[in-house]
Write a protein that holds these residues in place. Sequence first.
Motif, PDB file in Angstrom:
ATOM      1  N   MET A   1      -5.324  -7.595  -6.584  1.00  0.00           N
ATOM      2  CA  MET A   1      -5.496  -6.093  -5.963  1.00  0.00           C
ATOM      3  C   MET A   1      -6.703  -5.839  -5.442  1.00  0.00           C
ATOM      4  O   MET A   1      -7.592  -6.444  -5.751  1.00  0.00           O
ATOM      5  CB  MET A   1      -5.274  -5.097  -7.247  1.00  0.00           C
ATOM      6  CG  MET A   1      -3.911  -5.213  -7.778  1.00  0.00           C
ATOM      7  SD  MET A   1      -3.707  -3.786  -9.140  1.00  0.00           S
ATOM      8  CE  MET A   1      -5.105  -4.375 -10.226  1.00  0.00           C
ATOM      9  N   GLN A   2      -6.465  -5.333  -4.235  1.00  0.00           N
ATOM     10  CA  GLN A   2      -7.663  -5.081  -3.444  1.00  0.00           C
ATOM     11  C   GLN A   2      -8.031  -3.710  -3.446  1.00  0.00           C
ATOM     12  O   GLN A   2      -6.888  -2.981  -3.144  1.00  0.00           O
ATOM     13  CB  GLN A   2      -7.662  -5.789  -2.131  1.00  0.00           C
ATOM     14  CG  GLN A   2      -7.666  -7.511  -2.261  1.00  0.00           C
ATOM     15  CD  GLN A   2      -7.404  -8.063  -1.054  1.00  0.00           C
ATOM     16  OE1 GLN A   2      -6.930  -7.504   0.009  1.00  0.00           O
ATOM     17  NE2 GLN A   2      -7.654  -9.425  -1.051  1.00  0.00           N
ATOM     18  N   LYS A   3      -9.103  -3.259  -2.861  1.00  0.00           N
ATOM     19  CA  LYS A   3      -9.633  -1.895  -2.652  1.00  0.00           C
ATOM     20  C   LYS A   3     -10.182  -1.818  -1.192  1.00  0.00           C
ATOM     21  O   LYS A   3     -11.020  -2.797  -0.862  1.00  0.00           O
ATOM     22  CB  LYS A   3     -10.355  -1.069  -3.482  1.00  0.00           C
ATOM     23  CG  LYS A   3      -9.762  -0.485  -4.524  1.00  0.00           C
ATOM     24  CD  LYS A   3     -10.709   0.344  -5.309  1.00  0.00           C
ATOM     25  CE  LYS A   3     -10.077   1.229  -6.278  1.00  0.00           C
ATOM     26  NZ  LYS A   3     -10.871   2.134  -7.040  1.00  0.00           N
ATOM     27  N   GLU A   4      -9.596  -0.729  -0.534  1.00  0.00           N
ATOM     28  CA  GLU A   4     -10.410  -0.652   0.794  1.00  0.00           C
ATOM     29  C   GLU A   4     -11.854  -0.413   0.881  1.00  0.00           C
ATOM     30  O   GLU A   4     -12.318   0.414  -0.314  1.00  0.00           O
ATOM     31  CB  GLU A   4      -9.759   0.526   1.399  1.00  0.00           C
ATOM     32  CG  GLU A   4      -8.245   0.253   1.717  1.00  0.00           C
ATOM     33  CD  GLU A   4      -7.963  -0.982   2.730  1.00  0.00           C
ATOM     34  OE1 GLU A   4      -8.979  -1.132   3.667  1.00  0.00           O
ATOM     35  OE2 GLU A   4      -6.778  -1.395   2.876  1.00  0.00           O
ATOM     36  N   SER A   5     -12.792  -0.799   1.579  1.00  0.00           N
ATOM     37  CA  SER A   5     -14.020  -0.673   1.450  1.00  0.00           C
ATOM     38  C   SER A   5     -14.791   0.818   1.611  1.00  0.00           C
ATOM     39  O   SER A   5     -15.641   1.290   1.020  1.00  0.00           O
ATOM     40  CB  SER A   5     -15.152  -1.646   2.325  1.00  0.00           C
ATOM     41  OG  SER A   5     -14.382  -1.442   3.551  1.00  0.00           O
ATOM     42  N   SER A   6     -14.096   1.444   2.756  1.00  0.00           N
ATOM     43  CA  SER A   6     -14.292   2.762   2.724  1.00  0.00           C
ATOM     44  C   SER A   6     -13.199   4.003   2.259  1.00  0.00           C
ATOM     45  O   SER A   6     -12.229   3.555   2.511  1.00  0.00           O
ATOM     46  CB  SER A   6     -14.484   2.969   4.342  1.00  0.00           C
ATOM     47  OG  SER A   6     -13.283   2.655   5.091  1.00  0.00           O
ATOM     48  N   PRO A   7     -13.688   4.924   1.557  1.00  0.00           N
ATOM     49  CA  PRO A   7     -12.828   5.712   1.147  1.00  0.00           C
ATOM     50  C   PRO A   7     -11.950   6.407   2.309  1.00  0.00           C
ATOM     51  O   PRO A   7     -12.227   6.712   3.349  1.00  0.00           O
ATOM     52  CB  PRO A   7     -13.513   6.743   0.383  1.00  0.00           C
ATOM     53  CG  PRO A   7     -14.829   7.069   1.243  1.00  0.00           C
ATOM     54  CD  PRO A   7     -14.986   5.386   1.805  1.00  0.00           C
ATOM     55  N   LEU A   8     -10.641   6.752   1.798  1.00  0.00           N
ATOM     56  CA  LEU A   8      -9.497   7.516   2.475  1.00  0.00           C
ATOM     57  C   LEU A   8      -9.495   9.008   2.257  1.00  0.00           C
ATOM     58  O   LEU A   8      -9.744   9.298   1.270  1.00  0.00           O
ATOM     59  CB  LEU A   8      -8.365   6.983   2.261  1.00  0.00           C
ATOM     60  CG  LEU A   8      -8.072   5.820   2.947  1.00  0.00           C
ATOM     61  CD1 LEU A   8      -6.696   4.837   2.465  1.00  0.00           C
ATOM     62  CD2 LEU A   8      -8.211   5.772   4.289  1.00  0.00           C
ATOM     63  N   PHE A   9      -9.134   9.928   3.080  1.00  0.00           N
ATOM     64  CA  PHE A   9      -9.369  11.259   2.856  1.00  0.00           C
ATOM     65  C   PHE A   9      -7.881  11.683   3.365  1.00  0.00           C
ATOM     66  O   PHE A   9      -7.267  11.029   4.120  1.00  0.00           O
ATOM     67  CB  PHE A   9     -10.222  12.022   3.676  1.00  0.00           C
ATOM     68  CG  PHE A   9     -11.788  11.608   3.332  1.00  0.00           C
ATOM     69  CD1 PHE A   9     -12.432  10.600   4.047  1.00  0.00           C
ATOM     70  CD2 PHE A   9     -12.474  12.187   2.166  1.00  0.00           C
ATOM     71  CE1 PHE A   9     -13.762  10.414   3.580  1.00  0.00           C
ATOM     72  CE2 PHE A   9     -13.803  12.032   1.877  1.00  0.00           C
ATOM     73  CZ  PHE A   9     -14.303  11.175   2.452  1.00  0.00           C
ATOM     74  N   ALA A  10      -7.424  12.969   2.875  1.00  0.00           N
ATOM     75  CA  ALA A  10      -5.978  13.264   2.950  1.00  0.00           C
ATOM     76  C   ALA A  10      -5.919  13.542   4.546  1.00  0.00           C
ATOM     77  O   ALA A  10      -4.715  13.367   5.028  1.00  0.00           O
ATOM     78  CB  ALA A  10      -5.864  14.732   2.302  1.00  0.00           C
ATOM     79  N   ALA A  11      -7.220  14.098   5.066  1.00  0.00           N
ATOM     80  CA  ALA A  11      -6.846  14.458   6.626  1.00  0.00           C
ATOM     81  C   ALA A  11      -6.290  13.082   7.453  1.00  0.00           C
ATOM     82  O   ALA A  11      -5.841  13.098   8.600  1.00  0.00           O
ATOM     83  CB  ALA A  11      -7.992  15.147   7.033  1.00  0.00           C
TER      84      ALA A  11
END
Length: 882
Positions: A1-11
Amino acid sequence: MQKESSPLFAADIITDLKRQFAFLSGGRGEDGSPVIIFPEFPSFCEIGDQEFRNVLTYLTSIPSLSAAGVGFIVVIDRRKDRWTCLKGTLLRISGWFPANLRLVLVLRPSAILQRTLSDVFFKLTRDDFKVPVIMLSSLTDLHSYIERSQLTQELGGTQYYCHKTWISHRTDLESFAALVKRMAERLQVFGRELAETELPNNLLTASNLLTAQTSRKDSFKEELTGALSQGRKLLEHIREPVRRDPDSCLNPDQLENLATVHRLLSQLNESSTAFDEFWIQHQNKLDLCFKLCQFEHNFQQQATATMNAFSDIGISPAQTEHLLQELTNHEKKACVLDRVRSVIAEGQSLIDSSQNVDDSVAVKCSELQRVRENLTQRLKDKRTMLTQAMELYKRLEMVCKWCDDGIYMLASQPLDKCQSQEGAESALSELECYLETANEKQQWEISTVWLEYENILNNELRHAFEKKASLQEMFERRRVSLKKLAAKQTRPIQPVAPRPESLSSPGIYLSNICISEDSDSRVSCKQVNSDQVDRSSRNPSVSEEEETLAVLRRHVMNELLETERAYVEELMCVLQGYAAEMDNPSMTPLIPAALQNKKDVLFGNMQEIYNFHKRIFLKELETYTDCPELVGRCFLDWMGELQIYEKYCHNKPRSESLWRQCSDCAFFQECQKKLEHKLGLDSYLLKPVQRITKYQLLLKEMIKYSKGRECSVELQAALSSILGILKAVNDSMHLIAITGYEGNLGVLGRLLMQGSFSVWAEHKRGHVKVMELARFKPMQRHLFLHEKALLFCKRREESGEGYEKAPSYSFKQELSMAAIGITEHAKGDSKKFEIWSRSRDEVYTVQVSTKEAKTIWVTEIQKLLTGQLETCKGMDLWFVDK
């Protein structure tokens, strides 16, 4: 499993979220596991991989860390779908899930054929799914794993869920969080600008600055108010379900959203409150500065007017007496000092009325107090100078009269009769009788006058007394010539005597002094032509000025030798009269317990100092008696041995502490009585410190009288070495006062510079708490620059007396010179520079008192960094910003 380095926002992924192929309902499993629901979605297989990953990544990032740590439960509703679509969904989820997946609950197809196929193929392909999967036949089976209150109505639960409302809340919440972060950063920047604002020195600048900063503050407060309003509206929207139905309750995700908004509002309120308090303090500081500038201007006008009125000592006894009388009358009126006192009282009242007065404002008031004290002292010194000037003019009158009579006597001697032995003897007798009057009527030497009246002697006054010395030398040359003539006549001499009537009467004024110098620095032939008086005894190649300088050099050398002999005698007296007596059995009962076995502490290495001066240095100095201008060589030859004074000075605080503890004991009183000393031992323990300081003063005098000679280079080198010892002693006294440093200061290399400055520290790594906004004031730090490291210390308050009054330094920070860089010019102030760490995560802004001091520090640090660059060429090194 991997996580994106930058956070995602709903917009960022709102289009993908609106498709609702997966959503976070807010429900929880029995152990608190967040539930993600995959509802019926016929076109699920058409969803792209990136779209699928973005939605799952965002959904798994919403719950708290504690809830996500338990693991997620995924509910897949495929009751109306086929086995092939169900299998594709399971394979996609098992192939990639961005968080801890605890369990997958599947509502299998309800059609008989698809249900049968699902049972069969699931058993065959079960191992292909890398996650725990449970196939459920009905909603009742699902309710046995998850309570109905935690499931949406589509899954037979009682939980109300509106996907459109959920997206709206998420976008509003994230927008508000971003706004709070921006406001905090802007508030941090604005607060730092206010804190670093230098107090203006004039009224117009202070008024303009206050207006501009007030306007910026009002604009910023409006934005803060708008942000708070936005946050309160968001709270109302989140609470809307409870407002509509009081019996209902918010789900865990909604409660977490509510807590997040409360936390952000609290941060904004705290920021606003801290900023308001800081602004009141800053505004009061500017208001106070405005008022201080106003009456400081008035004060300076009064002080300048007063000192200008008494800026001279007069050019005659009458004028000096008149100035002295005017000063007396002015002091009686006391108008200036009264005005100064009222101005300072007004300023102190302003400070007392302000609870949060910045240090810089207090400095301004202290400066006013200091200037007032200086003015009082200057008026007192001016009275002393005028009084001394009166005495000096009386002496000058005696000098001028003696010079007048002497010149007249020389001019009136019948030089033609001096060709005979009898005539020469008569003239010699007359000259010697007159020279004796110099000692009878004037019981002082030129050097004595210069020391006694050093503060008021200008070039003209010095010139007058130097002429007296020149005339005495002229008399001496005439006397030598007359002695030769009286002893033996070798050949006729054709003297030319000056006419008495051609000599001007000098009076007592400087402008009519009886002996003047022409452009060749020789005695003017208008008054006395010394070549005519005694041509045979004078060396024409040696100027009068050089002869005078030679006399002055001999005087400095004599003073050096006399004070050196006295110093050696004083050291011997202390060692024999005090140190040796501590070992005398008959004196043991008089020694207190605190002093026993403490001779080394009390006297330090005074014995070593005495041995060096008695056996070596004094004898070496005496060899330069006839060539004082070469005495610099002596200091250079023995400069290494003079380093022993550093050890003595290091021990001085311990010595003085022990002395104060035992100063009243009978032992010291008995020793002082035997020695018949008027001063106590502490005065003699200070002699070595005074002596090493005295050397540089005498060398400066010798350099002043040796300008233009080859020896001046050696004298200057000797002076520089002595000053180096004094600096090393001073630096080391500060260095030994450092507390809390666990390492070895010796490995940091030589101490190059040290001083106290204002320092701002900025840590850019990680989240900066808004509560830190209240710390806009700089830290006061004492910096020690070594060859290998820069130490930051906090100066502690001085306490005690004498040497113990010296400050101590609490160690705070160490920066290796191999891991820092420097920016020479910091924004907003020409007296600031920046020191930063390798990645600029830590930046220290240093404010120096003057531009000159800043240049010295920056140059020294650049020199160290450049040396590292040259030593480590080809490596990844630091650079210096300009």
